[in-house]
Design an enzyme around this catalytic site. Structure first.
Site, PDB file in Angstrom:
ATOM      1  N   MET A  75       0.798  -1.228   0.000  1.00 11.34           N
ATOM      2  CA  MET A  75       0.000   0.000   0.000  1.00 11.34           C
ATOM      3  C   MET A  75       0.832   1.280   0.000  1.00 11.34           C
ATOM      4  SD  MET A  75      -2.946  -1.148  -0.282  1.00 11.34           S
ATOM      5  CE  MET A  75      -3.734  -2.740  -0.101  1.00 11.34           C
ATOM      6  N   CYS A  76       2.142   1.170  -0.168  1.00 12.50           N
ATOM      7  CA  CYS A  76       2.992   2.362  -0.228  1.00 12.50           C
ATOM      8  C   CYS A  76       2.856   3.050  -1.578  1.00 12.50           C
ATOM      9  CB  CYS A  76       4.461   1.991   0.001  1.00 12.50           C
ATOM     10  SG  CYS A  76       4.860   1.679   1.702  1.00 12.50           S
ATOM     11  N   HIS A  77       2.871   4.375  -1.538  1.00  6.44           N
ATOM     12  CA  HIS A  77       2.835   5.157  -2.764  1.00  6.44           C
ATOM     13  C   HIS A  77       4.235   5.221  -3.371  1.00  6.44           C
ATOM     14  CE1 HIS A  77      -0.705   6.627  -0.587  1.00  6.44           C
ATOM     15  NE2 HIS A  77      -1.213   6.871  -1.786  1.00  6.44           N
ATOM     16  N   MET A 115       8.348   4.596   5.619  1.00  4.90           N
ATOM     17  CA  MET A 115       8.535   3.233   5.109  1.00  4.90           C
ATOM     18  C   MET A 115       9.795   3.128   4.258  1.00  4.90           C
ATOM     19  SD  MET A 115       6.323   1.520   6.610  1.00  4.90           S
ATOM     20  CE  MET A 115       6.800  -0.003   5.828  1.00  4.90           C
ATOM     21  N   GLU A 116      10.116   4.180   3.535  1.00  2.74           N
ATOM     22  CA  GLU A 116      11.329   4.175   2.720  1.00  2.74           C
ATOM     23  C   GLU A 116      12.574   4.148   3.598  1.00  2.74           C
ATOM     24  OE1 GLU A 116       8.019   5.156   0.173  1.00  2.74           O
ATOM     25  OE2 GLU A 116       8.583   5.893   2.158  1.00  2.74           O
ATOM     26  N   ASP A 130      23.914 -11.100   4.204  1.00  2.00           N
ATOM     27  CA  ASP A 130      24.149 -11.907   3.009  1.00  2.00           C
ATOM     28  C   ASP A 130      25.636 -12.012   2.674  1.00  2.00           C
ATOM     29  OD1 ASP A 130      23.375 -13.327   0.540  1.00  2.00           O
ATOM     30  OD2 ASP A 130      24.113 -11.510  -0.444  1.00  2.00           O
TER      31      ASP A 130
END
Length: 161
Positions: A75-77, A115-116, A130
């Site tokens: 749902m992120c733009h 969120m970013e 990793d």
């Protein structure tokens, strides 16, 4: 508190409509950590990890993660980011070393970049894992959290440390 607009008339999740929101400068800072053994710390800082310069690769991965957030969080733009900065700070911790990763993301737009910033920090930490997992699978990531956000209707937030 205002009503959430994350659900449509049928009660299903929807991307929030930000059409009417005013563009403002938005800044978010997120942090996470990666705890590694002394051996891994020394290899990272001496740049002798066989896969390459861990922090350089992780920094690029963090920037890429911020830019791709809307592709992996449903749902992120999609946003036009104006800046992404990743900072590293080593701290000794018991018999290990903790790599503190701080991601700062900026834009000028109608929705925030929390969120970013969280995605940037997380992808950066996952990249460290990793690149070092062949040396030790016991590497610990986290906690991951929002440190600060500025801009927008909800104003300024700063986490109490």
């Amino acid at each position: 508190m205002a009503a959430f607009t994350h659900f449509n008339e049928q009660g299903h999740a929807q991307m929030v409509d930000i059409t009417e929101k005013i563009d403002t400068v938005r800044i978010a800072i997120a942090r996470t950590s990666v705890t590694v053994s002394k051996e891994i710390y020394e290899q990272i800082t001496n740049r002798t990890v066989q896969k390459g310069d861990v922090l350089a690769v992780a920094q690029v991965a963090g920037v890429m993660g911020a830019k791709k957030t809307a592709e992996i969080i449903p749902m992120c733009h999609p946003l036009m980011l104006k800046g992404v900065d990743i900072q590293f700070d080593w701290q000794p911790k018991d018999m290990h070393y903790e790599l503190m990763i701080t991601a700062t993301v900026k834009t000028k737009g109608s929705t925030g970049v929390e969120m970013e910033a969280l995605t940037a920090a997380s992808v950066c930490a996952l990249t460290v894992y990793d690149m070092c997992k062949a040396l030790d699978k016991g590497i610990v990531i986290g906690p991951t959290y929002l440190v600060e956000k500025k801009g927008g209707k909800s104003g300024h937030y700063r986490r109490e440390e």
